[in-house]
Design an enzyme around this catalytic site. Structure first.
Site, PDB file in Angstrom:
ATOM      1  N   CYS A   1       0.854  -1.175   0.000  1.00  0.00           N
ATOM      2  CA  CYS A   1       0.000   0.000   0.000  1.00  0.00           C
ATOM      3  C   CYS A   1       0.896   1.233   0.000  1.00  0.00           C
ATOM      4  O   CYS A   1       1.769   1.380   0.851  1.00  0.00           O
ATOM      5  CB  CYS A   1      -0.886  -0.027   1.233  1.00  0.00           C
ATOM      6  N   ASN A   2       0.698   2.084  -0.984  1.00  0.00           N
ATOM      7  CA  ASN A   2       1.501   3.290  -1.101  1.00  0.00           C
ATOM      8  C   ASN A   2       0.569   4.454  -1.429  1.00  0.00           C
ATOM      9  O   ASN A   2       0.465   4.873  -2.581  1.00  0.00           O
ATOM     10  CB  ASN A   2       2.559   3.100  -2.184  1.00  0.00           C
ATOM     11  N   PRO A   3      -0.145   4.971  -0.426  1.00  0.00           N
ATOM     12  CA  PRO A   3      -1.140   6.016  -0.695  1.00  0.00           C
ATOM     13  C   PRO A   3      -0.576   7.233  -1.412  1.00  0.00           C
ATOM     14  O   PRO A   3      -1.194   7.761  -2.329  1.00  0.00           O
ATOM     15  CB  PRO A   3      -1.660   6.388   0.689  1.00  0.00           C
TER      16      PRO A   3
ATOM     17  N   CYS B   1      -7.038   1.560   2.914  1.00  0.00           N
ATOM     18  CA  CYS B   1      -5.998   0.919   2.119  1.00  0.00           C
ATOM     19  C   CYS B   1      -6.211  -0.596   2.114  1.00  0.00           C
ATOM     20  O   CYS B   1      -6.400  -1.206   3.171  1.00  0.00           O
ATOM     21  CB  CYS B   1      -4.628   1.269   2.692  1.00  0.00           C
TER      22      CYS B   1
END
Length: 94
Positions: free
Chosen positions: A1-3, A27
Site C-alpha cells: 500500500c503506497n497512498p 488501504c
C-alpha cells in the site's frame, strides 16, 4: 500500500483523498472506484525468467478483472470451466 504514490500517479488532490477517506475508503479494501475514479493501481514485475505464458496470464487476469463487466466475467468463467484450458479463449494482447 503506497497512498502517496497512488495519489500522485492518479492525479488525486488532497481533497480527493480526504473525500475518499470520509466515504469509508481504507488501504487494501475492495473499493476500487469512488466517484467514478480509480482508488489504486496494479503493479506487476517481469524478469528474465518470465515467459510469454506469464504475460498472457497477467493480461487475461487484468482484462477479466478490470475491463469486463460483471455479466461478462460470469460468462467468461462459465466458458473457462467447460474447457480444458482455464484461460479465456482469446488472450488479451496489448
Amino acid at each position: 500500500c503506497n497512498p502517496g504514490g497512488c495519489q500522485a500517479l492518479l492525479g488525486l488532490s488532497e481533497a480527493d483523498v480526504l473525500d475518499a477517506v470520509r466515504a469509508g475508503k481504507q488501504c487494501g479494501d475492495e473499493r476500487d472506484v469512488l466517484g467514478g475514479r480509480p482508488t489504486g493501481v496494479v503493479r506487476a514485475s517481469l524478469g528474465k525468467d518470465s515467459s510469454w505464458e506469464d504475460v498472457d496470464a497477467l493480461l487475461s487476469f487484468l482484462h477479466e478483472t478490470f475491463v469486463l463487466g460483471p455479466a461478462e466475467r460470469t460468462s467468461s468463467a462459465d466458458a473457462a470451466d467447460a474447457e480444458a484450458d482455464p484461460r479465456p479463449a482469446a488472450p488479451c494482447r496489448v
